[in-house]
Design a protein around this motif. Structure first.
Motif, short mmCIF file in Angstrom:
data_model
loop_
_atom_site.label_atom_id
_atom_site.label_comp_id
_atom_site.label_asym_id
_atom_site.label_seq_id
_atom_site.Cartn_x
_atom_site.Cartn_y
_atom_site.Cartn_z
N ARG A 35 0.83 -1.21 0.00
CA ARG A 35 0.00 0.00 0.00
C ARG A 35 0.86 1.26 0.00
O ARG A 35 0.57 2.23 -0.70
N LYS A 41 1.01 4.04 -3.12
CA LYS A 41 0.70 5.47 -2.94
C LYS A 41 1.84 6.35 -3.41
O LYS A 41 1.63 7.45 -3.94
N LEU A 96 -2.32 7.76 -4.74
CA LEU A 96 -3.58 7.22 -4.23
C LEU A 96 -3.33 5.90 -3.53
O LEU A 96 -2.37 5.19 -3.86
N SER A 97 -4.20 5.55 -2.61
CA SER A 97 -4.14 4.21 -2.04
C SER A 97 -4.68 3.24 -3.07
O SER A 97 -5.40 3.63 -4.00
N ARG A 157 -7.11 1.17 -2.80
CA ARG A 157 -8.57 1.21 -2.80
C ARG A 157 -9.09 2.45 -3.54
O ARG A 157 -10.05 2.37 -4.32
N GLN A 158 -8.45 3.60 -3.30
CA GLN A 158 -8.86 4.83 -4.00
C GLN A 158 -8.64 4.70 -5.50
O GLN A 158 -9.48 5.13 -6.30
N TYR A 159 -7.52 4.08 -5.88
CA TYR A 159 -7.24 3.92 -7.31
C TYR A 159 -8.29 3.03 -7.96
O TYR A 159 -8.78 3.34 -9.05
N ARG A 160 -8.64 1.93 -7.31
CA ARG A 160 -9.64 1.02 -7.86
C ARG A 160 -10.97 1.73 -8.04
O ARG A 160 -11.62 1.59 -9.08
N THR A 161 -11.39 2.50 -7.04
CA THR A 161 -12.67 3.21 -7.13
C THR A 161 -12.65 4.23 -8.25
O THR A 161 -13.58 4.34 -9.06
N THR A 162 -11.55 4.98 -8.34
CA THR A 162 -11.42 6.01 -9.38
C THR A 162 -11.42 5.38 -10.78
O THR A 162 -12.07 5.89 -11.70
#
Length: 350
Positions: free
Chosen positions: A329, A333, A338-339, A341-346
């Protein structure tokens, strides 16, 4: 796309490679002659995992295929295993390459197509043609290659070439003779019986003698006009990249090995049939290093897995060599800001 352009694509590649399409079919055939355990040990000796074989648009060193066949041959005590593999080899397993060659209007054109398109299946090798009297000897030339098991591949090649001729000349056709390299001069009786033709030893390359009068034989099963392929289209279908530099070859090797983990520099060098120092110098000339390429590959693969799949984030980290989830992680970053999880969501909202 003309031949010189196609051939220039491979100037940066290590010599004598083989498409995994062929190796996968050879392994299927080996499983008929030996136990799965024997074949798996042979694959391990060549640093190949069965899971790699499903990646058809990839290449491995020709020497790796030779080692696999040689290791199985020694285990089962079969001196002519390569010949048996060539005899049983289904030329159609080459897929689009087979369609391109066997879709030629006549035998002479088929042989020329095979020569021009060989870089799709065997970069670094070439089809050799030698006219002698009323015959032309057609062979696969890998001159200068001295790999363990190379003899098996030479013996297999004469059967594969003969299969192309039989597509045009009929299943009962037999060559007037076949040739094999080596220092032994006496004919090989067992190979002669398998090939149904005299065997001449001591030639420069494995070859099949075809009468000149047979070259004009028309294709008995020509493809429909909408099924014909150009050399350019064939290269794309076979997964031949528009350029292949040494960094491309390293990334290619890392991708093949990903099913078993991130490969080391030593493993990649061996799979490219190079010494580690030779690989380092080649990459230095390209302005990069194995460490830089490995880091880029891990970063790009992490982004791809997060964006395209449902694999757990911790499992992605483990697959890419991170034993500690927090380390993955933190590294991700640093790469993207981005983390994971944030990258996956984006990526999925884009």
């Amino acid at each position: 796309m003309d031949e010189p352009v196609i051939l220039r694509q491979f100037l940066g590649m290590p010599r004598y490679m083989v498409n995994l399409i062929e190796l996968a079919h050879v392994v299927d055939l080996l499983d008929r002659y030996a136990s799965r355990g024997v074949v798996d040990r042979a694959l391990n000796a060549a640093e190949i995992d069965r899971a790699m074989l499903g990646q058809a648009q990839c290449f491995v060193p020709y020497s790796a295929e030779a080692m696999v066949v040689e290791t199985v041959a020694r285990a089962i005590g079969d001196r002519h295993l390569g010949a048996r593999l060539g005899r049983d080899f289904d030329y159609l397993a080459y897929g689009s390459y087979a369609d391109f060659v066997l879709g030629a209007p006549d035998l002479a054109t088929a042989l020329d197509r095979g020569r021009r398109a060989l870089m799709c299946t065997h970069p670094g090798s070439d089809i050799g043609l030698r006219q002698t009297g009323r015959h032309i000897v057609v062979g696969r030339n890998s001159s200068g290659l001295s790999a363990i098991g190379h003899r098996h591949l030479d013996e297999g090649a004469i059967f594969v070439i003969a299969n192309v001729a039989r597509h045009f000349l009929g299943a009962d056709w037999r060559p007037d003779w076949v040739e094999l390299p080596g220092t032994v001069k006496e004919p090989n009786a067992e190979l002669g019986r398998m090939m149904r033709a005299p065997v001449r030893m001591g030639s420069a390359m494995p070859g099949v003698a075809i009468r000149l009068s047979e070259l004009g034989t028309f294709n008995p099963r020509p493809p429909a006009p909408d099924r014909t392929l150009s050399l350019d289209a064939l290269a794309k279908l076979m997964g031949v990249a528009p350029s292949q530099s040494m960094p491309d070859a390293v990334l290619h090797s890392l991708r093949i090995n990903l099913v078993t983990g991130i490969a080391s520099e030593a493993v990649v060098a061996r799979q490219l049939a190079l010494g580690p120092r030779t690989l380092q110098r080649a990459l230095e000339k390209e302005g990069t290093s194995f460490r830089e390429l490995r880091a880029r590959f891990i970063r790009d693969e992490a982004c791809r897995l997060l964006a395209e799949g449902d694999m757990r984030i911790d499992d992605i980290g483990k697959r890419l060599g991170y034993t500690e989830p927090r380390s993955f992680r933190r590294a991700f970053k640093t790469w993207t800001g981005l983390s994971p999880r944030q990258y996956r969501t984006t990526a999925r909202d884009a």
